[in-house]
Design a protein around this motif. Sequence first.
Motif, PDB file in Angstrom:
ATOM      1  N   SER A 401       0.831  -1.205   0.000  1.00 38.22           N
ATOM      2  CA  SER A 401       0.000   0.000   0.000  1.00 38.22           C
ATOM      3  C   SER A 401       0.864   1.253   0.000  1.00 38.22           C
ATOM      4  CB  SER A 401      -0.918  -0.009   1.223  1.00 38.22           C
ATOM      5  OG  SER A 401      -1.668   1.180   1.298  1.00 38.22           O
ATOM      6  N   LYS A 402       1.892   1.281   0.841  1.00 42.60           N
ATOM      7  CA  LYS A 402       2.785   2.439   0.879  1.00 42.60           C
ATOM      8  C   LYS A 402       3.596   2.537  -0.414  1.00 42.60           C
ATOM      9  CE  LYS A 402       3.189   3.147   5.828  1.00 42.60           C
ATOM     10  NZ  LYS A 402       2.463   4.422   5.720  1.00 42.60           N
ATOM     11  N   ALA A 403       3.968   1.383  -0.966  1.00 42.60           N
ATOM     12  CA  ALA A 403       4.727   1.387  -2.219  1.00 42.60           C
ATOM     13  C   ALA A 403       3.909   1.973  -3.363  1.00 42.60           C
ATOM     14  CB  ALA A 403       5.177  -0.029  -2.555  1.00 42.60           C
ATOM     15  N   THR A 404       2.602   1.749  -3.349  1.00 44.65           N
ATOM     16  CA  THR A 404       1.733   2.319  -4.376  1.00 44.65           C
ATOM     17  C   THR A 404       1.738   3.844  -4.292  1.00 44.65           C
ATOM     18  OG1 THR A 404       0.346   0.340  -4.340  1.00 44.65           O
ATOM     19  CG2 THR A 404      -0.613   2.325  -5.311  1.00 44.65           C
ATOM     20  N   LEU A 405       1.776   4.375  -3.063  1.00 39.24           N
ATOM     21  CA  LEU A 405       1.881   5.827  -2.878  1.00 39.24           C
ATOM     22  C   LEU A 405       3.216   6.343  -3.427  1.00 39.24           C
ATOM     23  CD1 LEU A 405       1.013   8.560  -1.763  1.00 39.24           C
ATOM     24  CD2 LEU A 405       1.830   7.822   0.496  1.00 39.24           C
ATOM     25  N   VAL A 406       4.284   5.579  -3.252  1.00 37.27           N
ATOM     26  CA  VAL A 406       5.593   5.966  -3.785  1.00 37.27           C
ATOM     27  C   VAL A 406       5.530   6.116  -5.306  1.00 37.27           C
ATOM     28  CG1 VAL A 406       8.017   5.288  -4.040  1.00 37.27           C
ATOM     29  CG2 VAL A 406       6.845   4.898  -1.861  1.00 37.27           C
ATOM     30  N   VAL A 407       4.801   5.211  -5.965  1.00 37.06           N
ATOM     31  CA  VAL A 407       4.648   5.299  -7.424  1.00 37.06           C
ATOM     32  C   VAL A 407       4.006   6.631  -7.808  1.00 37.06           C
ATOM     33  CG1 VAL A 407       3.509   4.312  -9.443  1.00 37.06           C
ATOM     34  CG2 VAL A 407       4.536   2.807  -7.730  1.00 37.06           C
ATOM     35  N   ASP A 408       2.939   7.013  -7.115  1.00 37.35           N
ATOM     36  CA  ASP A 408       2.257   8.272  -7.420  1.00 37.35           C
ATOM     37  C   ASP A 408       3.205   9.464  -7.255  1.00 37.35           C
ATOM     38  OD1 ASP A 408      -0.210   7.075  -7.977  1.00 37.35           O
ATOM     39  OD2 ASP A 408      -0.784   7.086  -5.856  1.00 37.35           O
ATOM     40  N   LEU A 409       3.989   9.450  -6.184  1.00 38.49           N
ATOM     41  CA  LEU A 409       4.913  10.554  -5.945  1.00 38.49           C
ATOM     42  C   LEU A 409       6.027  10.587  -6.988  1.00 38.49           C
ATOM     43  CD1 LEU A 409       5.147  10.200  -2.060  1.00 38.49           C
ATOM     44  CD2 LEU A 409       4.099  12.114  -3.303  1.00 38.49           C
ATOM     45  N   ALA A 410       6.564   9.416  -7.318  1.00 34.75           N
ATOM     46  CA  ALA A 410       7.647   9.346  -8.307  1.00 34.75           C
ATOM     47  C   ALA A 410       7.176   9.812  -9.680  1.00 34.75           C
ATOM     48  CB  ALA A 410       8.192   7.923  -8.389  1.00 34.75           C
ATOM     49  N   ALA A 411       5.926   9.550  -9.998  1.00 32.60           N
ATOM     50  CA  ALA A 411       5.387   9.936 -11.307  1.00 32.60           C
ATOM     51  C   ALA A 411       5.210  11.443 -11.438  1.00 32.60           C
ATOM     52  CB  ALA A 411       4.055   9.232 -11.548  1.00 32.60           C
ATOM     53  N   SER A 412       5.214  12.168 -10.310  1.00 30.58           N
ATOM     54  CA  SER A 412       4.956  13.610 -10.351  1.00 30.58           C
ATOM     55  C   SER A 412       6.224  14.445 -10.432  1.00 30.58           C
ATOM     56  CB  SER A 412       4.142  14.020  -9.121  1.00 30.58           C
ATOM     57  OG  SER A 412       4.922  13.903  -7.945  1.00 30.58           O
ATOM     58  N   VAL A 413       7.411  13.798 -10.433  1.00 31.18           N
ATOM     59  CA  VAL A 413       8.677  14.533 -10.524  1.00 31.18           C
ATOM     60  C   VAL A 413       9.548  13.920 -11.603  1.00 31.18           C
ATOM     61  CG1 VAL A 413       8.719  15.347  -8.145  1.00 31.18           C
ATOM     62  CG2 VAL A 413       9.679  13.114  -8.671  1.00 31.18           C
ATOM     63  N   ASN A 414      10.542  14.683 -12.043  1.00 36.11           N
ATOM     64  CA  ASN A 414      11.486  14.205 -13.047  1.00 36.11           C
ATOM     65  C   ASN A 414      12.775  13.829 -12.331  1.00 36.11           C
ATOM     66  OD1 ASN A 414      13.025  13.727 -15.315  1.00 36.11           O
ATOM     67  ND2 ASN A 414      12.293  15.523 -16.411  1.00 36.11           N
ATOM     68  N   SER A 415      12.799  12.616 -11.770  1.00 41.35           N
ATOM     69  CA  SER A 415      13.919  12.199 -10.920  1.00 41.35           C
ATOM     70  C   SER A 415      14.191  10.718 -11.111  1.00 41.35           C
ATOM     71  CB  SER A 415      13.595  12.485  -9.444  1.00 41.35           C
ATOM     72  OG  SER A 415      14.523  11.845  -8.590  1.00 41.35           O
ATOM     73  N   SER A 416      15.380  10.403 -11.626  1.00 41.75           N
ATOM     74  CA  SER A 416      15.747   8.995 -11.769  1.00 41.75           C
ATOM     75  C   SER A 416      15.886   8.307 -10.422  1.00 41.75           C
ATOM     76  CB  SER A 416      17.069   8.875 -12.550  1.00 41.75           C
ATOM     77  OG  SER A 416      16.900   9.286 -13.882  1.00 41.75           O
ATOM     78  N   GLU A 437      -2.232  -7.310  -3.188  1.00 44.17           N
ATOM     79  CA  GLU A 437      -1.807  -5.917  -3.022  1.00 44.17           C
ATOM     80  C   GLU A 437      -0.490  -5.643  -3.750  1.00 44.17           C
ATOM     81  OE1 GLU A 437      -2.943  -7.846  -0.734  1.00 44.17           O
ATOM     82  OE2 GLU A 437      -4.586  -6.803   0.309  1.00 44.17           O
ATOM     83  N   VAL A 438       0.399  -6.635  -3.729  1.00 45.89           N
ATOM     84  CA  VAL A 438       1.668  -6.492  -4.458  1.00 45.89           C
ATOM     85  C   VAL A 438       1.405  -6.461  -5.956  1.00 45.89           C
ATOM     86  CG1 VAL A 438       3.895  -7.572  -4.962  1.00 45.89           C
ATOM     87  CG2 VAL A 438       3.020  -7.541  -2.606  1.00 45.89           C
ATOM     88  N   GLN A 439       0.499  -7.271  -6.421  1.00 48.14           N
ATOM     89  CA  GLN A 439       0.154  -7.268  -7.841  1.00 48.14           C
ATOM     90  C   GLN A 439      -0.400  -5.906  -8.262  1.00 48.14           C
ATOM     91  OE1 GLN A 439      -2.525 -10.611  -8.142  1.00 48.14           O
ATOM     92  NE2 GLN A 439      -0.853 -12.111  -8.274  1.00 48.14           N
ATOM     93  N   ARG A 440      -1.248  -5.309  -7.402  1.00 43.76           N
ATOM     94  CA  ARG A 440      -1.794  -3.993  -7.726  1.00 43.76           C
ATOM     95  C   ARG A 440      -0.682  -2.938  -7.781  1.00 43.76           C
ATOM     96  NH1 ARG A 440      -6.478  -5.944  -4.981  1.00 43.76           N
ATOM     97  NH2 ARG A 440      -5.703  -5.358  -2.915  1.00 43.76           N
ATOM     98  N   PHE A 441       0.254  -3.043  -6.844  1.00 39.40           N
ATOM     99  CA  PHE A 441       1.402  -2.127  -6.857  1.00 39.40           C
ATOM    100  C   PHE A 441       2.186  -2.256  -8.157  1.00 39.40           C
ATOM    101  CE2 PHE A 441       6.082  -2.587  -5.982  1.00 39.40           C
ATOM    102  CZ  PHE A 441       6.413  -1.246  -6.143  1.00 39.40           C
ATOM    103  N   ASN A 442       2.468  -3.470  -8.580  1.00 39.12           N
ATOM    104  CA  ASN A 442       3.236  -3.684  -9.809  1.00 39.12           C
ATOM    105  C   ASN A 442       2.500  -3.175 -11.043  1.00 39.12           C
ATOM    106  OD1 ASN A 442       5.663  -4.835  -8.823  1.00 39.12           O
ATOM    107  ND2 ASN A 442       4.644  -6.808  -8.525  1.00 39.12           N
ATOM    108  N   VAL A 443       1.193  -3.364 -11.088  1.00 40.90           N
ATOM    109  CA  VAL A 443       0.402  -2.855 -12.211  1.00 40.90           C
ATOM    110  C   VAL A 443       0.456  -1.327 -12.235  1.00 40.90           C
ATOM    111  CG1 VAL A 443      -1.950  -2.603 -13.113  1.00 40.90           C
ATOM    112  CG2 VAL A 443      -1.132  -4.855 -12.386  1.00 40.90           C
ATOM    113  N   HIS A 444       0.344  -0.727 -11.069  1.00 40.40           N
ATOM    114  CA  HIS A 444       0.394   0.731 -10.964  1.00 40.40           C
ATOM    115  C   HIS A 444       1.756   1.262 -11.431  1.00 40.40           C
ATOM    116  CE1 HIS A 444      -1.552   4.344  -9.703  1.00 40.40           C
ATOM    117  NE2 HIS A 444      -0.673   4.637  -8.742  1.00 40.40           N
ATOM    118  N   ALA A 445       2.835   0.591 -11.038  1.00 40.32           N
ATOM    119  CA  ALA A 445       4.181   0.997 -11.453  1.00 40.32           C
ATOM    120  C   ALA A 445       4.350   0.853 -12.966  1.00 40.32           C
ATOM    121  CB  ALA A 445       5.230   0.176 -10.721  1.00 40.32           C
TER     122      ALA A 445
END
Length: 453
Positions: A401-416, A437-445
């Motif tokens: 669940s927290k990893a999915t939030l990380v995806v959203d944040l990473a998508a909003s900046v230009n940072s490798s 939940e892990v599968q949902r995270f991977n799909v989101h990423a």
Amino acid sequence: MSEQNDSLAALVQESEFSWAGLARRVNDLGLAEGIALRYDYTAVNRWIKRGEKPRSPVPVLLARALSERLGRRITPSDLGMMEEQTLAARGLEYAHSPRATVDTIIDLGRADVKRRNIIRAPFVLAALGAPSRDWLLATLDETVTDRGPRQIGMRQVGGIRDMFALFQDMDVMRGGGHARTALVEYMQSYVLPLLKRDHEAPVQRALYEAAAEQSYLVGWMAYDDGEHGLAQRYLIQALRLAQASKSSALGAHVLAGMSDQANLLGHPREALMLARAGRRGLVEGESLACLADLHILEGRAHAALGDSAAATRAVTQAEQTFGRVTHENEPTWAKFIDTPYLLGEAAHCFRDLGEPDQIETFAEESAAVARQQGRARRGALSEAALAIAELERTHVEAAASKATLVVDLAASVNSSRAIATVRDLQERMAPFADVPEVQRFNVHARDLLGLAA
């Protein structure tokens, strides 16, 4: 078909060399160095009309011939004949002269903007020792020299500093890939040409300091964008300009950036050496924020080496030092050394040591303040640390669940770095690929960042 070399054509026309005369002078300069050359006007025609580039050392000889005629320094890059292998090596050198450093930064910037092969230059571990040694020795035993007549004043330097603050804010809020090209072009067109002229000593030092700040920032942006060889070269040049400015705090700050990069790339012993060199050269009381940063980076290096006791001591020293910081008295470049940064780095110390309770203690506050400030990159890094703390406790669903939030944040900046953080989470969660939940995270990423699990 190659394009005409307009840069060379303009300089040849300005020099009033005939093509045959220029070829003869290049041959003569080569002969003086024991190199037999047989160029004539047809070679110059090919260099100008077809954009052909002669082999080394001819571009250097050509630049020397034009320098003689024009009465000013011409470099191969001024001729459109930059030798990228030579530039990659020169970028790792801590030059004797600040002027040579300025030329190197100009050449790095030209290659950077044109996306030449220099951006893929390798990070060189062996290049870390000499610059930090030379900076430290020069800082501990500095001499002062007089300069010539004033060309600009402190007001203009203040304007350059204002631009630095603007670009630093863009990096903090939007990531290193967001505005690097714009910063390089600003440096090339305005800041660095000023350093090719002499000014009164206080103005000269202030200009060196402003240019060092910007060279550091563009190197940091390249680091955040994953171009580590280029970043290393910018940082080494920034360190040399910091020495010329006589600012021990700025030099220590550059060494902190070099330490951070070395640790990220898997060289914690070198990271520790760089952080300690910065702390040793920092004048007492000049920047407590920089000192706190150097302590936390020592902690990061100790944690990567598996020394829990030393890492914990360094984190404590960083917290105690940070508690004494008066932020309005700190330089602009220290603005990012704040609560979310320092606590986030502390959380990463304990992430590397596998201590989930400590990770949570530091990362929760870091993530909360970053969220209030709208800092997505720092938020992504701290939320990722919280996800790892949940994994350490085998709370897989909460981690996903927290990893999915990380995806959203990473998508909003230009940072490798933010993208790499998501990849790291994917690797850590690979053993739990069957968990929904892990599968949902991977799909989101995959959907937002194009990252396949």
